[in-house]
Design a protein around this motif. Structure first.
Motif, PDB file in Angstrom:
ATOM      1  N   UNK A   9     -84.893  -5.738 -11.194  1.00 28.95           N
ATOM      2  CA  UNK A   9     -85.295  -4.372 -11.520  1.00 28.95           C
ATOM      3  C   UNK A   9     -86.756  -4.319 -11.954  1.00 28.95           C
ATOM      4  N   UNK A  10     -87.188  -5.317 -12.695  1.00 26.46           N
ATOM      5  CA  UNK A  10     -88.569  -5.336 -13.171  1.00 26.46           C
ATOM      6  C   UNK A  10     -89.526  -5.733 -12.059  1.00 26.46           C
ATOM      7  N   UNK A  11     -89.230  -6.842 -11.370  1.00 28.08           N
ATOM      8  CA  UNK A  11     -90.169  -7.396 -10.396  1.00 28.08           C
ATOM      9  C   UNK A  11     -90.192  -6.635  -9.078  1.00 28.08           C
ATOM     10  N   UNK A  12     -89.028  -6.182  -8.643  1.00 28.38           N
ATOM     11  CA  UNK A  12     -88.935  -5.549  -7.324  1.00 28.38           C
ATOM     12  C   UNK A  12     -88.910  -4.021  -7.378  1.00 28.38           C
ATOM     13  N   UNK A  13     -88.333  -3.492  -8.460  1.00 29.73           N
ATOM     14  CA  UNK A  13     -88.123  -2.042  -8.510  1.00 29.73           C
ATOM     15  C   UNK A  13     -88.968  -1.340  -9.561  1.00 29.73           C
ATOM     16  N   UNK A  14     -89.764  -2.075 -10.317  1.00 33.35           N
ATOM     17  CA  UNK A  14     -90.718  -1.434 -11.218  1.00 33.35           C
ATOM     18  C   UNK A  14     -90.153  -0.888 -12.499  1.00 33.35           C
ATOM     19  N   UNK A  15     -89.081  -1.493 -13.051  1.00 37.36           N
ATOM     20  CA  UNK A  15     -88.577  -1.069 -14.356  1.00 37.36           C
ATOM     21  C   UNK A  15     -89.697  -1.179 -15.386  1.00 37.36           C
ATOM     22  N   UNK A  16     -89.990  -0.081 -16.055  1.00 36.16           N
ATOM     23  CA  UNK A  16     -91.081  -0.045 -17.016  1.00 36.16           C
ATOM     24  C   UNK A  16     -92.287   0.739 -16.524  1.00 36.16           C
ATOM     25  N   UNK A  17     -92.333   0.995 -15.235  1.00 36.22           N
ATOM     26  CA  UNK A  17     -93.402   1.814 -14.649  1.00 36.22           C
ATOM     27  C   UNK A  17     -92.884   3.230 -14.432  1.00 36.22           C
ATOM     28  N   UNK A  18     -93.784   4.181 -14.333  1.00 32.42           N
ATOM     29  CA  UNK A  18     -93.385   5.556 -14.055  1.00 32.42           C
ATOM     30  C   UNK A  18     -92.906   5.672 -12.605  1.00 32.42           C
ATOM     31  N   UNK A  19     -91.907   6.531 -12.403  1.00 35.22           N
ATOM     32  CA  UNK A  19     -91.289   6.673 -11.078  1.00 35.22           C
ATOM     33  C   UNK A  19     -92.311   7.082 -10.022  1.00 35.22           C
ATOM     34  N   UNK A  20     -93.283   7.855 -10.407  1.00 37.60           N
ATOM     35  CA  UNK A  20     -94.312   8.280  -9.453  1.00 37.60           C
ATOM     36  C   UNK A  20     -95.090   7.083  -8.923  1.00 37.60           C
ATOM     37  N   UNK A  21     -95.418   6.137  -9.812  1.00 38.64           N
ATOM     38  CA  UNK A  21     -96.132   4.936  -9.392  1.00 38.64           C
ATOM     39  C   UNK A  21     -95.241   4.034  -8.556  1.00 38.64           C
ATOM     40  N   UNK A  22     -93.966   3.925  -8.921  1.00 38.12           N
ATOM     41  CA  UNK A  22     -93.032   3.113  -8.147  1.00 38.12           C
ATOM     42  C   UNK A  22     -92.901   3.646  -6.731  1.00 38.12           C
ATOM     43  N   UNK A  23     -92.758   4.978  -6.592  1.00 37.49           N
ATOM     44  CA  UNK A  23     -92.628   5.589  -5.263  1.00 37.49           C
ATOM     45  C   UNK A  23     -93.918   5.433  -4.466  1.00 37.49           C
ATOM     46  N   UNK A  24     -95.038   5.496  -5.151  1.00 34.09           N
ATOM     47  CA  UNK A  24     -96.328   5.381  -4.461  1.00 34.09           C
ATOM     48  C   UNK A  24     -96.546   3.974  -3.929  1.00 34.09           C
ATOM     49  N   UNK A  25     -96.149   2.969  -4.713  1.00 30.18           N
ATOM     50  CA  UNK A  25     -96.369   1.585  -4.294  1.00 30.18           C
ATOM     51  C   UNK A  25     -95.252   1.086  -3.379  1.00 30.18           C
ATOM     52  N   UNK A  26     -94.000   1.303  -3.781  1.00 26.11           N
ATOM     53  CA  UNK A  26     -92.878   0.749  -3.039  1.00 26.11           C
ATOM     54  C   UNK A  26     -92.188   1.708  -2.097  1.00 26.11           C
ATOM     55  N   UNK A  27     -92.527   2.998  -2.188  1.00 25.48           N
ATOM     56  CA  UNK A  27     -91.882   3.978  -1.332  1.00 25.48           C
ATOM     57  C   UNK A  27     -90.666   4.597  -2.013  1.00 25.48           C
TER      58      UNK A  27
END
Length: 358
Positions: free
Chosen positions: A75-93
């Motif tokens: 969740x942390x390394x691949x899905x960005x747990x701890x980051x804002x959802x907007x940044x996660x969607x921007x980087x990982x889709x």
């Protein structure tokens, strides 16, 4: 070692403070859990005892906890747990946020299973060492409450949304419940059960005829769960802050606290069993030979009898001496182990430690 590709969520780890904290803390406590369970198994070996049901339940809990740890690291390394959802969607889709929700759905169910296994193990351990009739009945009642809560909470989580896939695909036709209300209700009930489980043996422990330092030590051993209660209380506060639109960030406030509950729970469940290992390592008897099986069926008569299944064998039944020549050899006998006389009364349990040196 190759560096992480730019544009991946692994590359965002250096600025993901909550995610890094989660991984570091969970890794440390998971290692302590493995040490605790290892010492528990060694203690059983030193006692020459077979594994009990409470041991098997803890081993099962540790196995599930390890799998949950691996998912949370993902969740942390691949899905960005701890980051804002907007940044996660921007980087990982957008699919990365969907995967995040799926994994959270899984670890929630694993968490419920974990805490139930740990509580069941602790309650079974109570049944093994405390045999007072009233106490046993209360333990079975609490055990039934734990299982009933698990069933209710498990299906509440699974069918929080109908159909269940709406939990990770919000656009799916269907409906979901009020997440804050349900989570707070479940967490509050779980907290109440925790308090009951931890407080159950305290009246018996403080009713024992033992030195106060030993009572305090036993209270600590059985009462480490009070730390878990404090964590659960703080955890409830954060449920109201969950934001479904920024789930990767707001869930990070709960993720670490949720993980600490089973991580500390396994240590708490193991501590009362570790006396033989601690005595072998530290050569200390503070926690040794203090809690044993006690049988009390509520009889009004006073009885003295030897405790069943002592922690360490007290007598060698294969002694070459018989009763005809025992008196001749009495001068050569040295008894250095601890003996305990267990007095049973209708309303109280007394345990006296008697050390005999001849």
């Amino acid at each position: 070692m190759a560096s992480a590709p730019v544009g991946t969520l692994i590359g965002a780890l250096p600025r993901n403070g909550p995610g890094k904290t989660d991984i570091i803390v969970e890794t440390i406590f998971l290692a302590l859990d493995f040490v605790s369970v290892g010492l528990r198994l060694w203690s059983r070996h030193l006692q020459r005892m077979r594994l009990q049901i409470n041991d098997i339940l803890i081993i099962a809990a540790l196995t599930i906890l390890t799998a949950r740890y691996a998912i949370e690291v993902s969740l942390v390394l691949e899905c960005g747990l701890g980051l804002h959802a907007e940044e996660v969607a921007e980087i990982g889709g957008p699919d990365m946020v969907i995967l995040f929700r799926k994994l959270v759905f899984v670890i929630d169910l694993m968490w419920l299973t974990l805490v139930t296994l740990i509580k069941t193990s602790i309650l079974h351990f109570y049944l093994v060492i405390f045999r007072q009739t009233v106490f046993v009945r209360v333990v079975y009642l609490v055990l039934g409450l734990v299982i009933a809560f698990y069933i209710a909470a498990f299906f509440s989580d699974v069918f929080f949304c109908i159909p269940p896939e709406k939990s990770w695909l919000p656009d799916t036709p269907g409906h979901c419940g009020d997440s804050s209300t349900i989570y707070i209700a479940l967490a509050s009930t779980d907290l109440t059960i925790d308090i009951i489980v931890i407080l159950l043996p305290m009246p018996i422990l403080w009713g024992l005829q033992l030195p106060t330092p030993r009572k305090v030590a036993l209270t600590f051993v059985f009462g480490l769960g009070f730390i878990i209660i404090a964590i659960t209380s703080v955890r409830i506060r954060f449920f109201s802050n969950l934001d479904p639109l920024d789930i990767t960030y707001t869930f990070s406030e709960i993720a670490l606290l949720s993980s600490l509950v089973p991580l500390l729970g396994i240590i708490n469940a193991c501590l009362p069993v570790l006396a033989p290992a601690f005595k072998r390592i530290f050569n200390s008897s503070l926690l040794s030979s203090t809690v044993k099986k006690s049988d009390n069926t509520g009889s009004s008569s006073n009885k003295f009898h030897r405790l069943n299944e002592p922690e360490l064998p007290l007598v060698n039944m294969n002694s070459p001496y018989n009763r005809h020549n025992a008196s001749d050899a009495a001068g050569h006998i040295s008894v250095t182990t601890d003996w305990e006389v267990h007095s049973i009364q209708a309303s109280d349990t007394h345990i006296n430690d008697i050390e005999m040196n001849k």
